[in-house]
Design a protein around this motif. Structure first.
Motif, mmCIF file in Angstrom:
data_model
loop_
_atom_site.group_PDB
_atom_site.id
_atom_site.type_symbol
_atom_site.label_atom_id
_atom_site.label_comp_id
_atom_site.label_asym_id
_atom_site.label_seq_id
_atom_site.Cartn_x
_atom_site.Cartn_y
_atom_site.Cartn_z
ATOM 1 N N VAL A 78 19.238 3.966 1.042
ATOM 2 C CA VAL A 78 19.367 5.253 0.361
ATOM 3 C C VAL A 78 18.001 5.915 0.238
ATOM 4 O O VAL A 78 17.039 5.313 -0.262
ATOM 5 C CB VAL A 78 19.974 5.074 -1.053
ATOM 6 N N GLU A 124 20.519 10.619 -0.347
ATOM 7 C CA GLU A 124 20.870 10.977 -1.727
ATOM 8 C C GLU A 124 19.728 10.609 -2.664
ATOM 9 O O GLU A 124 18.927 9.705 -2.383
ATOM 10 C CB GLU A 124 22.152 10.252 -2.149
ATOM 11 N N CYS A 139 18.258 8.620 -5.398
ATOM 12 C CA CYS A 139 18.606 7.245 -5.781
ATOM 13 C C CYS A 139 19.103 7.149 -7.218
ATOM 14 O O CYS A 139 19.969 6.317 -7.531
ATOM 15 C CB CYS A 139 17.406 6.324 -5.573
ATOM 16 N N PHE A 196 22.615 8.319 -7.097
ATOM 17 C CA PHE A 196 23.395 7.315 -6.370
ATOM 18 C C PHE A 196 23.781 6.158 -7.296
ATOM 19 O O PHE A 196 24.925 5.693 -7.282
ATOM 20 C CB PHE A 196 22.572 6.791 -5.186
ATOM 21 N N GLU A 256 27.576 4.720 -7.610
ATOM 22 C CA GLU A 256 27.918 3.612 -6.722
ATOM 23 C C GLU A 256 28.753 2.552 -7.438
ATOM 24 O O GLU A 256 28.505 2.212 -8.604
ATOM 25 C CB GLU A 256 26.633 2.987 -6.167
#
Length: 324
Positions: A192, A221, A223, A226, A230
């Protein structure tokens, strides 16, 4: 794809009674050349501020040389001419290379929120070898080259625990951690990074090593965002963030000292029970409060991750984190 032949140039043998600088480079390189041939590595540091009067570092990349000059003030963005000339002379005579094979970069102290921008458009990419794997580098267009040499042993450590594992690589840059893991047998990697340039660069690093993109995903993206979204679980997580990052694409400015607790806490939620999280930083002033993570076992593994070619033992710090 056939990897390039390992090339480590021979060096001129005669000691120079008038130059301690040349003699130190010669001594360093002779030792490291043997190591490079043995490990199939042709990119490493051959001089690291060894002599006080020569405050610079020199890296070799497959027969090309990248010289880093360090300035304590923001006013001096170019090295002293006499120092520059001596460096060119030393490398040219020792390695029998032309000046076109010697690249110079000046690193100056910047304001906290200043960013390093792209500095060129030459698109002069070539590949180097690190432990037998190929990586694209560029010595002209960016302050950094595409491969952080000081994390060579950290990448090897990650590779040593990656077989059969799922790996998440945050702030992935050009995906070198993920490439090493995939080559060592990781069954899945996800990298990422917010930069479209580095995500594309990372894909090319995978392809250079005949590693399929289907199970080595690259996500462009922020982080921090993300980690909020996630849901997948990983066996190995690598977090090697910048000290400061400010981008129009980010919702906020990233500051490692302010944000590391969030980063690690969120990442731990994605870590399998027996998983390992590797966290590192190049920030000299970073203060890691291990008491914030009472349910974890934390080991400072910095000494194990400093390469033999780096004489500066504080180039980075690194921790291995697991759940209790």
């Amino acid at each position: 794809m056939t990897p390039p032949k390992l090339f480590l140039p021979l060096i001129e043998d005669n000691e120079d009674k008038n130059s301690s600088f040349k003699n130190r480079i010669r001594k360093n390189y002779r030792h490291l050349r043997k190591w490079g041939n043995r490990t199939k590595t042709n990119c490493f540091r051959i001089y690291d501020k060894d002599i006080k009067e020569y405050p610079l570092a020199i890296d070799i990349y497959d027969g090309r040389f990248c010289v880093h000059y360090f300035s304590d003030t923001r006013e001096n963005e170019t090295p002293r001419q006499d120092l520059y000339d001596e460096v060119i002379n030393a490398l040219s005579s020792l390695f029998s290379v032309s000046q076109e094979s010697i690249y110079s970069k000046t690193r100056i102290k910047r304001e906290k929120i200043e960013q390093y921008e792209k500095i060129g458009e030459s698109k002069d990419f070539f590949s180097v070898l690190e432990y037998g794997l190929q990586f694209k580098v560029n010595l002209t267009d960016y302050l950094d080259t595409g491969l952080f040499l000081d994390h060579r042993e950290t990448r090897r450590l990650v590779a040593s625990i990656a077989a059969g594992k799922r790996l998440l690589n945050l702030f992935a840059y050009t995906c070198s951690f993920s490439v090493h893991a995939a080559a060592a047998g990781a069954i899945f990697t996800k990298s990422v990074d917010l930069s479209n340039t580095y995500c594309k660069w990372g894909k090319e690093n995978f392809l250079l090593n005949d590693l399929p993109l289907a199970n080595n995903l690259i996500v462009r993206e922020d982080c921090l965002q993300f980690l909020e979204e996630e849901k997948d679980i990983y066996d190995v997580i690598v977090i090697d963030p910048p000290t400061i990052s400010r981008s129009k694409k980010m919702n906020q400015m990233f500051d490692i000292q302010k944000d590391y607790f969030f980063l690690i806490t969120k990442a731990l939620n994605l870590l399998s029970p027996d998983g390992i999280l590797i966290f590192s930083t190049n920030s000299r002033h970073f203060d890691f409060d291990e008491n914030l993570f009472n349910n974890c076992t934390i080991l400072n593994i910095s000494k194990k991750t400093i390469p033999l070619d780096y004489h500066n033992q504080k180039i980075h710090r690194c921790w291995k984190i697991s759940k209790k």
